[in-house]
Every structure is written in C-alpha cells, then in structure tokens.
Design a protein around this motif. Structure first.
Motif, mmCIF file in Angstrom:
data_model
loop_
_atom_site.group_PDB
_atom_site.id
_atom_site.type_symbol
_atom_site.label_atom_id
_atom_site.label_comp_id
_atom_site.label_asym_id
_atom_site.label_seq_id
_atom_site.Cartn_x
_atom_site.Cartn_y
_atom_site.Cartn_z
ATOM 1 N N LEU A 65 0.841 -1.195 0.000
ATOM 2 C CA LEU A 65 0.000 0.000 0.000
ATOM 3 C C LEU A 65 0.877 1.247 0.000
ATOM 4 O O LEU A 65 1.845 1.344 0.758
ATOM 5 C CB LEU A 65 -0.901 -0.021 1.237
ATOM 6 C CG LEU A 65 -1.748 1.218 1.542
ATOM 7 C CD1 LEU A 65 -2.730 1.488 0.411
ATOM 8 C CD2 LEU A 65 -2.492 1.015 2.871
ATOM 9 N N ALA A 66 0.513 2.216 -0.872
ATOM 10 C CA ALA A 66 1.197 3.517 -0.891
ATOM 11 C C ALA A 66 0.146 4.611 -0.974
ATOM 12 O O ALA A 66 -0.941 4.410 -1.516
ATOM 13 C CB ALA A 66 2.164 3.600 -2.073
ATOM 14 N N LEU A 67 0.493 5.778 -0.432
ATOM 15 C CA LEU A 67 -0.436 6.903 -0.432
ATOM 16 C C LEU A 67 0.086 7.993 -1.360
ATOM 17 O O LEU A 67 1.261 8.377 -1.287
ATOM 18 C CB LEU A 67 -0.603 7.463 0.989
ATOM 19 C CG LEU A 67 -1.845 8.332 1.206
ATOM 20 C CD1 LEU A 67 -3.109 7.481 1.135
ATOM 21 C CD2 LEU A 67 -1.761 9.043 2.562
ATOM 22 N N GLY A 68 -0.804 8.493 -2.213
ATOM 23 C CA GLY A 68 -0.431 9.546 -3.150
ATOM 24 C C GLY A 68 -1.208 10.819 -2.900
ATOM 25 O O GLY A 68 -2.167 10.844 -2.137
ATOM 26 N N GLY A 69 -0.764 11.887 -3.558
ATOM 27 C CA GLY A 69 -1.456 13.159 -3.455
ATOM 28 C C GLY A 69 -0.923 14.062 -2.377
ATOM 29 O O GLY A 69 -1.328 15.223 -2.284
ATOM 30 N N ALA A 81 4.384 0.958 -3.818
ATOM 31 C CA ALA A 81 3.461 -0.120 -3.446
ATOM 32 C C ALA A 81 4.071 -1.473 -3.777
ATOM 33 O O ALA A 81 3.883 -2.454 -3.026
ATOM 34 C CB ALA A 81 2.137 0.057 -4.180
ATOM 35 N N ASP A 82 4.808 -1.551 -4.875
ATOM 36 C CA ASP A 82 5.449 -2.811 -5.248
ATOM 37 C C ASP A 82 6.519 -3.193 -4.231
ATOM 38 O O ASP A 82 6.641 -4.369 -3.851
ATOM 39 C CB ASP A 82 6.056 -2.668 -6.644
ATOM 40 C CG ASP A 82 6.503 -4.004 -7.204
ATOM 41 O OD1 ASP A 82 5.750 -4.991 -7.086
ATOM 42 O OD2 ASP A 82 7.621 -4.075 -7.762
ATOM 43 N N SER A 83 7.285 -2.229 -3.757
ATOM 44 C CA SER A 83 8.289 -2.517 -2.730
ATOM 45 C C SER A 83 7.623 -2.986 -1.439
ATOM 46 O O SER A 83 8.096 -3.928 -0.773
ATOM 47 C CB SER A 83 9.131 -1.262 -2.450
ATOM 48 O OG SER A 83 9.882 -0.896 -3.591
ATOM 49 N N ALA A 84 6.502 -2.340 -1.106
ATOM 50 C CA ALA A 84 5.767 -2.772 0.090
ATOM 51 C C ALA A 84 5.218 -4.175 -0.093
ATOM 52 O O ALA A 84 5.203 -4.982 0.867
ATOM 53 C CB ALA A 84 4.636 -1.790 0.385
ATOM 54 N N LEU A 85 4.767 -4.500 -1.295
ATOM 55 C CA LEU A 85 4.256 -5.847 -1.576
ATOM 56 C C LEU A 85 5.365 -6.883 -1.410
ATOM 57 O O LEU A 85 5.153 -7.958 -0.815
ATOM 58 C CB LEU A 85 3.686 -5.901 -2.994
ATOM 59 C CG LEU A 85 3.240 -7.275 -3.505
ATOM 60 C CD1 LEU A 85 2.121 -7.834 -2.637
ATOM 61 C CD2 LEU A 85 2.784 -7.176 -4.961
ATOM 62 N N ARG A 106 3.807 -13.417 3.955
ATOM 63 C CA ARG A 106 2.633 -13.417 3.075
ATOM 64 C C ARG A 106 1.324 -13.223 3.867
ATOM 65 O O ARG A 106 1.319 -13.171 5.079
ATOM 66 C CB ARG A 106 2.558 -14.685 2.217
ATOM 67 C CG ARG A 106 3.732 -14.858 1.254
ATOM 68 C CD ARG A 106 3.560 -16.103 0.413
ATOM 69 N NE ARG A 106 4.610 -16.193 -0.616
ATOM 70 C CZ ARG A 106 5.814 -16.684 -0.424
ATOM 71 N NH1 ARG A 106 6.134 -17.174 0.756
ATOM 72 N NH2 ARG A 106 6.704 -16.721 -1.399
ATOM 73 N N ASN A 107 0.225 -13.117 3.129
ATOM 74 C CA ASN A 107 -1.109 -12.946 3.698
ATOM 75 C C ASN A 107 -1.137 -11.802 4.709
ATOM 76 O O ASN A 107 -1.626 -11.931 5.827
ATOM 77 C CB ASN A 107 -1.581 -14.252 4.364
ATOM 78 C CG ASN A 107 -3.062 -14.183 4.771
ATOM 79 O OD1 ASN A 107 -3.834 -13.404 4.195
ATOM 80 N ND2 ASN A 107 -3.448 -14.973 5.753
ATOM 81 N N GLN A 108 -0.599 -10.655 4.267
ATOM 82 C CA GLN A 108 -0.593 -9.493 5.134
ATOM 83 C C GLN A 108 -0.540 -8.218 4.307
ATOM 84 O O GLN A 108 -0.286 -8.255 3.101
ATOM 85 C CB GLN A 108 0.595 -9.544 6.106
ATOM 86 C CG GLN A 108 1.946 -9.631 5.417
ATOM 87 C CD GLN A 108 3.063 -9.765 6.447
ATOM 88 O OE1 GLN A 108 3.319 -8.843 7.229
ATOM 89 N NE2 GLN A 108 3.724 -10.916 6.458
ATOM 90 N N VAL A 109 -0.812 -7.107 4.983
ATOM 91 C CA VAL A 109 -0.774 -5.783 4.351
ATOM 92 C C VAL A 109 0.471 -5.060 4.833
ATOM 93 O O VAL A 109 0.730 -5.006 6.042
ATOM 94 C CB VAL A 109 -2.032 -4.963 4.700
ATOM 95 C CG1 VAL A 109 -1.927 -3.543 4.130
ATOM 96 C CG2 VAL A 109 -3.292 -5.664 4.194
ATOM 97 N N ASN A 110 1.224 -4.501 3.892
ATOM 98 C CA ASN A 110 2.429 -3.752 4.238
ATOM 99 C C ASN A 110 2.336 -2.363 3.605
ATOM 100 O O ASN A 110 1.991 -2.232 2.425
ATOM 101 C CB ASN A 110 3.673 -4.488 3.732
ATOM 102 C CG ASN A 110 4.952 -3.886 4.284
ATOM 103 O OD1 ASN A 110 4.980 -3.390 5.401
ATOM 104 N ND2 ASN A 110 6.007 -3.904 3.477
ATOM 105 N N VAL A 111 2.625 -1.334 4.407
ATOM 106 C CA VAL A 111 2.518 0.044 3.931
ATOM 107 C C VAL A 111 3.900 0.552 3.540
ATOM 108 O O VAL A 111 4.867 0.368 4.278
ATOM 109 C CB VAL A 111 1.910 0.949 5.025
ATOM 110 C CG1 VAL A 111 1.814 2.406 4.544
ATOM 111 C CG2 VAL A 111 0.542 0.426 5.419
ATOM 112 N N ALA A 112 3.968 1.204 2.377
ATOM 113 C CA ALA A 112 5.231 1.770 1.913
ATOM 114 C C ALA A 112 5.702 2.877 2.858
ATOM 115 O O ALA A 112 4.899 3.532 3.512
ATOM 116 C CB ALA A 112 5.056 2.337 0.509
ATOM 117 N N ARG A 113 6.995 3.057 2.926
ATOM 118 C CA ARG A 113 7.534 4.059 3.859
ATOM 119 C C ARG A 113 7.020 5.449 3.538
ATOM 120 O O ARG A 113 6.701 6.224 4.454
ATOM 121 C CB ARG A 113 9.065 4.036 3.785
ATOM 122 C CG ARG A 113 9.682 2.788 4.361
ATOM 123 C CD ARG A 113 11.183 2.858 4.324
ATOM 124 N NE ARG A 113 11.795 1.657 4.876
ATOM 125 C CZ ARG A 113 13.091 1.427 4.918
ATOM 126 N NH1 ARG A 113 13.922 2.349 4.419
ATOM 127 N NH2 ARG A 113 13.567 0.323 5.437
#
Length: 464
Positions: A423-427, A440-444, A452-459
């Motif tokens: 997950l990444a946040l834009g704007g 988001a790809d790095s966080a993935l 696996r089977n988890q949510v990771n937020v980009a720095r």
C-alpha cells in the motif's frame, strides 16, 4: 481525392457549367467524358461523389453504376444520376442499379447543392467509421459481424392521420416484412423514449404549423434514443427551399407527400431500404468500435481494467489529488503461491481462481475505486479521496475476504487462497503515479518476504 466531385458527361459544355457551379461552392472537381473513363478515374481518384449523366456514348449510366457497385473499392461512393428525360420507370431502374439519388435537368442549384452537401457528409461519416472498424480488426480487437438485419420499425408522422395511414398502406405493400406504424406528432417524442425507438421516421415538413416537421426532426436529433434514426422529410415537389433546409438540418432523405401513388411508393421503399442498410452498417461498425475500445482497456479473463487503462487513470487521479489536496491510495495485491495452484490443478482452475478473486474485489470496494489486473496474478486498486487509515482498513478487509472463504470450482471442489498487499499513499507529495506504484510494489515484496497474507505500507505512505 475524398472531397472531390467527379463530373461525368460526354458534352463538354455540360461539364463546364457544372464545374463552374461547383467551383463557386468551393468544391474540387475532376471530369470524365465516357463510362470507361469514369470507371477508371473513380477507381484511381476515389472521389467523394460522382455526378453521372446517364446518356453516355460507350455504355449506359445504369451499367456504369452497376460496375461501380460491384467493385469493393468504389461501391460506397455516392452516385447521383443526372438525366434530362426522367420517367418513373427510369428512376426505379437507376435506384435498383444502385444510384444514390437522381437529379433532373435543368438543375435547381439550391436543392442540388444541399443534396450534394448531405451526401458528402454521409460519405465522410461512412468512410471514417469503416476506417476505424478496419483498424480495430487489424489490431485483432473485433471479428467481422453477421450482416443479418431484423425487421425495421418505421414511424409515419403527418399533419393529418389519414395522410399517414395512406403512406402506411402504400409502403406495407412494398416493405411487407417491416413494422410500419402511424404516430401522432404529439406522441413522436414520448413514444420513441418509452419504447424501442423507430429505425425510420417519415415526417411531413408542415405539421400543425409550417416547418414544424423540421423542428420535430431537430428534437429527435437531440435525443440519445433517436439521434441515429433515419429521418425522411416529406414535402410537395415544389417546396424546394424546404427540401434544401431539411437536408442541411440533417434529414437523411426526402420523400413526396404524394408517396402513396404506386411509383412513388416503390421509389420511397427503395430509398428507405438504402438508408436502412446504411444505418445497420453503421450500427455494426459502432459495435465493433465499442468492442475494440473495451478490449483495449479490459482484461478479457476477469473483466477488470488492464494495465494500459490503469496507467492513464492513475495519472488523472494524481492530478485530481494535487488540485483538491485530498490523498488517494494505491494498492498492489498478489495471490500467494499462485504458481502451485496452476501446477497442482491446471491453468483452467487457475483462471477460475483469478476470476473469483476479481469478483470479490469488485464486491468489496466502492464504485469509484479502480480495480485492474496488471499481471498474471497481480491486481492494482486505486482509491480516490482516501486517507491512509481508510486505505489500510480497506486492504485488510480485502485480505480477510479472500482468506476467509474457499473459492468454489465448477467441479464442486474449493481452493483456499490468500493475498499479500502493498500500500502507498499519493497526493501528499509530488511523486509521479509510477513512483507510487513502485512504492506499493516494494511494500508488496516486503509483505511477501515476511510471511505473506498481510498488508504492508510503503515508507512514503507511512511518513505521510
């Protein structure tokens, strides 16, 4: 020369007069003095229209028209037959051969130029649609469609109901397979909106008031349901200015208010059939273009948008976020160990799993959220006007929805799968859409590497 007019006449004086008339209206012209020359020039020059005198020294005008219609490279070009001794039988023979229209000498310049403008517009539209359809087919977006056409719906609108009824009675004999109905002026718009719109409206130019039929035509052209209907304006033969105005306002064809006579009914039926063929051809081409556009944007397996569309959408979303100062979220979702599903159960089962996951994503996101399949088992979600806590909650919800219920297969089995989410946040920064996808790809990758089977937020998203 697609916008030019080919003048075919064996009398040089006639060609000169027509050239002067057309040059005054800023048309480019070319000339032929025989049928053979006309055929050769039409094939090479591809004019927008042919003005063909029917009395030629080497072959009849009917023969020229038949040859033009038999050649795939010239069959769509409008051909206006010109004659000084027209008879009902000759007019029918010319229309049967494929003439688009017939002009009798001496010309009424006002009506002739209006008719030429109408036919050139029609030809330009047809050529543009045909070119786009051919491009779609060359790109593999669409297959050729069946040219079967269902029975047409034809609506008659006249000032007096008995006039419309006479028209209907005469045309039913010429077009027995089509549905012809009388519609009152007051019901023409509401009927077309409530029910399936007629394919053709035959409208008397003067209804309750002079010119009211033309106003009704303009209303029909403004409605989505009837915008592409064929509209035929019926006038008396002497109403030249009304006829010219009708053509310039968008009438597809003209008819006589006395169309219930046997020859006029036959001629009108031939003209209506030509317009129906054109209408159905354009409808098929629109369907082909719509299908091509859909295939250009949509993943054929899941029905989700594809990478090409997602990239364009993210750019628009980023611009919107910077204008409104409201953030948006980008998620990359990947099915965990999907290769083992394909290896164990086969690719057809793998396709079932991907389709089911796509369906669950659709069912658990907002209509405004973008969902795209951007790789084999990788999905992208873009959520406008979304804060980081909202995005993280949505990502966790998607993860639980995929994990909680096995995916049923057509043979009754079920497969349990999980997803990892980056997950990444834009704007909130000047990061480009591609930079956000990379975050988001790095966080993935981080989610994959830590179980696996988890949510990771980009720095970048966390810092925001």
């Amino acid at each position: 020369m697609a916008g030019s007019i080919l003048i075919v006449d064996d009398v040089s004086t006639n060609r000169i007069v027509l050239k002067a008339m057309l040059s005054g209206a800023r048309y480019t012209t070319c000339q032929a003095a025989s049928g053979a020359e006309a055929l050769a020039l039409t094939a090479v020059e591809q004019p927008g229209l042919v003005l063909l005198d029917v009395d030629l020294p080497d072959m009849s005008g009917i023969e020229v028209i038949k040859r033009l219609r038999a050649d795939p490279t010239t069959r769509r070009i409008p051909v206006v037959a010109v004659t000084s001794h027209t008879t009902p039988e000759m007019r029918l023979n010319l229309l049967h051969a494929g003439a688009t229209d017939i002009l009798a000498k001496p010309f009424n310049e006002l009506l002739m130029l209006a008719r030429l403008r109408s036919l050139l517009r029609e030809h330009g539209t047809d050529a543009e649609f045909a070119l786009r359809e051919a491009t779609c087919r060359e790109l593999g977006f669409a297959e050729a469609r069946c040219e079967f056409s269902p029975p047409a719906r034809i609506a008659m609108v006249a000032a007096q109901a008995d006039t419309a009824l006479r028209w209907k009675t005469a045309l039913v004999q010429q077009m027995p397979g089509d549905r012809i109905e009388v519609i009152g002026q007051e019901n023409a718009l509401t009927r077309a909106t409530r029910n399936a719109a007629p394919d053709i409206f035959v409208i008397e130019a003067d209804l309750a008031r002079p010119g009211e039929g033309l106003r009704l035509m303009s209303e029909l052209r403004s409605r989505a349901e009837t915008r592409n209907a064929v509209i035929v304006i019926a006038t008396s033969p002497s109403a030249v200015e009304t006829q010219a105005t009708a053509l310039d306002l968008g009438a597809n064809e003209l008819a006589s208010t006395n169309l219930s006579t046997p020859f006029m009914a036959q001629e009108t039926a031939l003209r209506l059939r030509r317009q129906l063929q054109r209408k159905h051809a354009l409808e098929r081409q629109r369907e082909t273009l719509d299908e091509g556009l859909r295939l250009a944007m949509v993943d054929p397996l899941t029905g989700l948008y594809n990478r090409r569309y997602a990239s364009t959408h993210l750019t628009r979303l980023s611009e919107h976020a910077l204008r409104t100062k409201r953030p948006f979220a980008v998620m990359l979702l990947d099915l965990d160990r999907f290769k083992s599903v394909n290896d164990t159960f086969g690719h057809s089962v793998g396709d079932e799993v991907l389709t089911a996951v796509a369906s669950r994503l659709r069912g658990n996101l907002r209509p405004v959220d973008l969902i795209a399949r951007i790789g084999g088992e990788e999905f992208l979600v873009a959520m406008p006007d979304t804060s980081l806590p909202e995005a993280r909650a949505a990502a966790e919800r998607l993860r639980r929805v995929i994990e909680s219920t096995p995916i049923p297969l057509h043979d009754g089995r079920g497969i349990s799968v999980t997803i990892s989410v980056g997950l990444a946040l834009g704007g909130t920064t000047r990061d480009t859409p591609q930079q956000l996808v990379d975050q988001a790809d790095s966080a993935l990758l981080g989610a994959k590497s830590t179980g696996r089977n988890q949510v990771n937020v980009a720095r970048a998203g966390t810092a925001a």
